[in-house]
Design an enzyme around this catalytic site. Structure first.
Site, PDB file in Angstrom:
ATOM      1  N   HIS A   1      63.016 -40.462-104.531  1.00  0.00           N
ATOM      2  CA  HIS A   1      61.691 -40.669-105.127  1.00  0.00           C
ATOM      3  C   HIS A   1      61.446 -39.572-106.158  1.00  0.00           C
ATOM      4  O   HIS A   1      60.961 -38.497-105.838  1.00  0.00           O
ATOM      5  CB  HIS A   1      60.596 -40.679-104.045  1.00  0.00           C
ATOM      6  CG  HIS A   1      59.306 -41.264-104.522  1.00  0.00           C
ATOM      7  ND1 HIS A   1      58.190 -40.508-104.713  1.00  0.00           N
ATOM      8  CD2 HIS A   1      58.969 -42.538-104.851  1.00  0.00           C
ATOM      9  CE1 HIS A   1      57.202 -41.286-105.122  1.00  0.00           C
ATOM     10  NE2 HIS A   1      57.648 -42.523-105.229  1.00  0.00           N
ATOM     11  N   PHE A   2      61.816 -39.848-107.374  1.00  0.00           N
ATOM     12  CA  PHE A   2      61.792 -38.958-108.537  1.00  0.00           C
ATOM     13  C   PHE A   2      62.888 -37.895-108.417  1.00  0.00           C
ATOM     14  O   PHE A   2      62.685 -36.828-107.846  1.00  0.00           O
ATOM     15  CB  PHE A   2      60.414 -38.321-108.754  1.00  0.00           C
ATOM     16  CG  PHE A   2      59.343 -39.329-109.013  1.00  0.00           C
ATOM     17  CD1 PHE A   2      59.356 -40.068-110.178  1.00  0.00           C
ATOM     18  CD2 PHE A   2      58.346 -39.559-108.086  1.00  0.00           C
ATOM     19  CE1 PHE A   2      58.372 -41.019-110.425  1.00  0.00           C
ATOM     20  CE2 PHE A   2      57.359 -40.500-108.315  1.00  0.00           C
ATOM     21  CZ  PHE A   2      57.380 -41.239-109.484  1.00  0.00           C
TER      22      PHE A   2
END
Length: 142
Positions: free
Chosen positions: A46-47
């Protein structure tokens, strides 16, 4: 029902248990906390190179502490392993990011509990006392 009994009654296990402690609980609301371990699997994707806690996970933390724990408390001895828990609605506003190793506190105030439906005004704050998200979550607990 004691705080320890409420937490042990939760129908979740690591890595999907997002309740470290309950600070207070009564018929009107609950306050509890959770610290996001940097090794949680979702941070890997996530990112990339700048991990941030996904909003769906923040919502889940608020639901587990703010609705499920409170619902178990309100049902008291009527809550069993055969009880049903289901999210029915959520409307969450995300204000600030939550990063790995950050501790958050969830504060939930009961709006109503009738016919097995619990609806709560819930907010999450970080260790600096800043609101990171807030909203309304409802679920069925029977």
């Amino acid at each position: 029902m004691t705080i320890a009994e409420i937490i042990s009654s939760l129908p979740y296990a690591k890595p999907f248990l997002f309740v470290d402690e309950l600070i207070r609980i009564n018929e009107n609301g609950v306050e509890g906390s959770y610290t996001f371990d940097e090794n949680l699997d979702f941070y890997k994707g996530h990112f990339k190179d700048n991990p941030v806690t996904p909003g769906v996970i923040l919502t889940e933390v608020m639901a587990q502490i703010g609705v499920v724990c409170l619902g178990i408390y309100l049902l008291n001895n009527e809550f069993t392993k055969n009880s049903v828990i289901a999210l029915t609605s959520s409307e969450i506003e995300f204000i600030k990011p939550v990063y790995p190793n950050e501790k958050v506190t969830v504060i939930s105030e009961k709006m109503y509990f009738r016919f097995g439906k619990l609806k709560c005004q819930v907010k999450m704050i970080n260790d600096k006392g800043e609101e990171v998200c807030k909203g309304i979550i409802a679920g069925i607990i029977k």
